[in-house]
Scaffold this active site. Structure first.
Site, PDB file in Angstrom:
ATOM      1  N   ARG A 206      11.830  42.598  51.538  1.00 46.11           N
ATOM      2  CA  ARG A 206      11.556  41.178  52.347  1.00 46.11           C
ATOM      3  C   ARG A 206      10.241  42.091  53.551  1.00 46.11           C
ATOM      4  O   ARG A 206       9.647  41.057  53.926  1.00 46.11           O
ATOM      5  CB  ARG A 206      12.666  40.884  53.089  1.00 46.11           C
ATOM      6  CG  ARG A 206      14.015  40.204  52.112  1.00 46.11           C
ATOM      7  CD  ARG A 206      15.135  39.467  53.379  1.00 46.11           C
ATOM      8  NE  ARG A 206      15.497  40.828  53.301  1.00 46.11           N
ATOM      9  CZ  ARG A 206      17.529  40.588  52.176  1.00 46.11           C
ATOM     10  NH1 ARG A 206      17.395  39.683  51.679  1.00 46.11           N
ATOM     11  NH2 ARG A 206      18.417  41.724  52.865  1.00 46.11           N
ATOM     12  N   SER A 248      20.495  24.772  48.668  1.00 48.99           N
ATOM     13  CA  SER A 248      21.708  24.320  48.093  1.00 48.99           C
ATOM     14  C   SER A 248      23.009  24.393  49.115  1.00 48.99           C
ATOM     15  O   SER A 248      24.174  23.499  49.454  1.00 48.99           O
ATOM     16  CB  SER A 248      22.285  24.008  46.968  1.00 48.99           C
ATOM     17  OG  SER A 248      23.035  25.226  46.506  1.00 48.99           O
ATOM     18  N   ASP A 297      13.976  33.686  44.525  1.00 51.25           N
ATOM     19  CA  ASP A 297      15.468  34.676  44.496  1.00 51.25           C
ATOM     20  C   ASP A 297      16.465  33.952  43.960  1.00 51.25           C
ATOM     21  O   ASP A 297      17.317  34.152  45.163  1.00 51.25           O
ATOM     22  CB  ASP A 297      15.476  35.005  45.983  1.00 51.25           C
ATOM     23  CG  ASP A 297      16.688  36.749  45.725  1.00 51.25           C
ATOM     24  OD1 ASP A 297      16.580  36.418  44.705  1.00 51.25           O
ATOM     25  OD2 ASP A 297      17.064  36.176  46.879  1.00 51.25           O
ATOM     26  N   CYS A 337      18.714  38.751  39.632  1.00 50.57           N
ATOM     27  CA  CYS A 337      19.390  39.661  39.674  1.00 50.57           C
ATOM     28  C   CYS A 337      20.336  39.651  38.236  1.00 50.57           C
ATOM     29  O   CYS A 337      21.525  39.858  38.662  1.00 50.57           O
ATOM     30  CB  CYS A 337      19.903  39.197  41.246  1.00 50.57           C
ATOM     31  SG  CYS A 337      21.101  37.988  40.516  1.00 50.57           S
TER      32      CYS A 337
HETATM   33  N1  SAH Z   1      16.945  34.913  48.899  1.00 49.00           N
HETATM   34  C1  SAH Z   1      18.324  35.127  49.968  1.00 49.00           C
HETATM   35  C2  SAH Z   1      19.312  35.370  48.501  1.00 49.00           C
HETATM   36  C3  SAH Z   1      19.283  34.456  47.640  1.00 49.00           C
HETATM   37  S1  SAH Z   1      21.336  34.289  46.515  1.00 49.00           S
HETATM   38  C4  SAH Z   1      18.211  36.430  50.861  1.00 49.00           C
HETATM   39  O1  SAH Z   1      17.121  37.049  50.685  1.00 49.00           O
HETATM   40  O2  SAH Z   1      18.876  36.806  51.327  1.00 49.00           O
HETATM   41  C5  SAH Z   1      20.926  32.894  45.971  1.00 49.00           C
HETATM   42  C6  SAH Z   1      21.165  31.370  46.934  1.00 49.00           C
HETATM   43  O3  SAH Z   1      20.509  30.701  45.804  1.00 49.00           O
HETATM   44  C7  SAH Z   1      22.382  31.646  47.809  1.00 49.00           C
HETATM   45  O4  SAH Z   1      22.536  30.655  48.899  1.00 49.00           O
HETATM   46  C8  SAH Z   1      22.984  29.728  46.919  1.00 49.00           C
HETATM   47  O5  SAH Z   1      23.076  28.918  48.160  1.00 49.00           O
HETATM   48  C9  SAH Z   1      21.922  29.056  46.342  1.00 49.00           C
HETATM   49  N2  SAH Z   1      21.511  28.648  45.364  1.00 49.00           N
HETATM   50  C10 SAH Z   1      21.765  28.473  43.930  1.00 49.00           C
HETATM   51  N3  SAH Z   1      21.729  27.876  42.897  1.00 49.00           N
HETATM   52  C11 SAH Z   1      21.007  27.200  43.583  1.00 49.00           C
HETATM   53  C12 SAH Z   1      20.208  25.605  43.636  1.00 49.00           C
HETATM   54  N4  SAH Z   1      20.182  25.258  42.159  1.00 49.00           N
HETATM   55  N5  SAH Z   1      19.537  25.430  44.649  1.00 49.00           N
HETATM   56  C13 SAH Z   1      19.423  25.341  45.131  1.00 49.00           C
HETATM   57  N6  SAH Z   1      19.991  27.098  45.748  1.00 49.00           N
HETATM   58  C14 SAH Z   1      20.364  27.343  45.205  1.00 49.00           C
END
Ligand code: SAH
Length: 394
Positions: A206, A248, A297, A337
């Site tokens: 970040r 989501s 991510d 991840c």
């Molecule tokens: N980038 C974030 C961490 C991401 S974790 C940070 O820096 O803190 C992954 C995220 O993807 C979660 O918040 C989850 O709610 C979301 N997610 C999972 N599947 C998804 C989808 N199909 N579309 C949108 N968001 C999704």
């Protein structure tokens, strides 16, 4: 003392100090859930002390390879003290820190994150479950924190035959707290957030994103899988005109907007979309939108190597769409991840996405998890987060 005798030829990984014993390697022996057992070679020679787990494929997780070491409260205090001492030495610009990272800290199945003055922990193995009270007391004593929240509600508990458990383990108080990352204020809810509350592993990425957004002068930023908006705040800090965060989870997106306000940024610079990322990317492409920087991510598409093929298609798809949505010269931060997808394979997948999108990109940097999520020499499985920072050809 109960013992586990290994089959002949199955000693090698313990001799190399890899801490897992799989069910198929065991010739005989057993114990109760979490009980300390002596793991022996086929000829009876000592290999390790470990915690037995009757229902897991990983039947024993080694605590120690030293025959003279007793697995008792003092042992856990020593291991925890070493883990905390390492964090003291690491360059960490935050009061959100991973204090204990499981196997990498010699404590298989234990995750402990500190958010300001509160600890949030996951006990993910039969062994850590058995020693929970001892570990909790030692953590408070060593960290100086008075509060420890338990988030043992991860799916892997089921594989260990353990029920989900969450709530205050020591102390109590509000579960929402404020931490600082690179001088930004971020709120974390240890009871309702994902995992232990926040994704500390992306801390360094970040910060680098904020620097790159500034360096390349990115104006329009798309933050996919935003969770509570860590990368969105980074983009605003880097001078982006407008950040769109897609997730989501509605509560996560509410927190994105709260974080924008908390850090003093003009609310109109942040837009959120409660949507499936794949759908959002397709719609954005149809609508002719373009971005100067995009973050991808996603959650773990491939928990193990068995899921790698389907996951590879999913990664390729979102990366292809993102590369198309980027302006020429634009910046893409793309991550996986998934433990089941190594850095080389991830590179190949993203390369395939570039071919499909008919664009090339220069690798600006190869990215990994923050240093308080260490990978050790003997435990390569610990290396799960990998990413690429790409500059699309101009
Ligand atoms: N980038 C974030 C961490 C991401 S974790 C940070 O820096 O803190 C992954 C995220 O993807 C979660 O918040 C989850 O709610 C979301 N997610 C999972 N599947 C998804 C989808 N199909 N579309 C949108 N968001 C999704």
């Amino acid at each position: 003392m109960k013992s586990i005798r290994l089959r002949e030829g199955k000693e090698r990984s313990l001799q190399r100090r890899h801490p897992w014993v799989f069910q198929g390697s065991i010739q005989k022996g057993g114990g109760d859930a979490g009980e300390t057992v002596r793991v022996e070679a086929h000829d009876g020679a000592f290999l390790a002390w470990g915690a037995f787990s009757p229902s897991s494929q990983i039947r024993v997780r080694a605590w120690s390879f030293d025959e003279g070491e007793r697995i008792d409260a003092a042992f856990f205090e020593r291991r925890l003290a070493a883990a905390l001492a390492l964090r003291q030495r690491l360059p960490i610009d935050s009061d959100g820190v991973r204090l204990v990272h499981g196997e990498a800290d010699g404590l298989p199945g234990l995750i402990v994150d500190r958010y300001a003055d509160t600890l949030s922990a996951q006990f993910l193995s039969a062994g850590t479950e058995r020693w929970k009270a001892v570990i909790a007391d030692a953590l408070l004593k060593l960290s100086g924190s008075a509060r420890l929240y338990e988030r043992s509600d991860a799916n892997v508990r089921t594989l260990e035959g353990l029920p989900a458990a969450s709530g205050w383990l020591r102390g109590d108080g509000p579960t929402e707290l404020t931490m600082h990352e690179h001088g930004w204020r971020l709120t974390v809810d240890v009871a309702h957030g994902h995992k232990t509350g926040y994704y500390l592993d992306q801390r360094d990425n970040r910060r680098r994103f904020a620097e790159w957004v500034r360096h390349f002068g990115c104006r329009q930023v798309l933050n996919c899988y935003s969770y509570t908006g860590g990368f969105a705040i980074a983009a605003l800090q880097g001078g982006a005109a407008q950040v769109t965060s897609v997730d989501s989870s509605a509560p996560a997106l509410q927190r994105v907007q709260a974080h924008v306000a908390l850090n003093g940024f003009e609310p109109s610079r942040s837009e959120v979309a409660d949507a499936d990322v794949n759908t959002f990317l397709r719609d954005a492409l149809k609508a002719g939108r373009r971005f100067d920087a995009i973050v991808l991510d996603p959650p773990k598409f491939a928990p193990t190597a068995h899921h790698a093929e389907r996951a590879a298609r999913a990664y390729k798809d979102i990366n292809r769409l993102a590369l198309k949505l980027l302006e020429p010269g634009g910046l893409l931060l793309t991550f996986s991840c998934s433990g089941g997808i190594g850095a080389d394979l991830f590179h190949k997948i993203v390369a395939g996405a570039g071919i499909d999108a008919e664009v090339d990109a220069a690798i600006l940097a190869r990215l990994e998890g923050a240093c308080d999520h260490p990978t050790t020499l003997v435990f390569p499985e610990g290396e799960y987060l990998k990413g690429l920072a790409l500059l699309k050809q101009a």
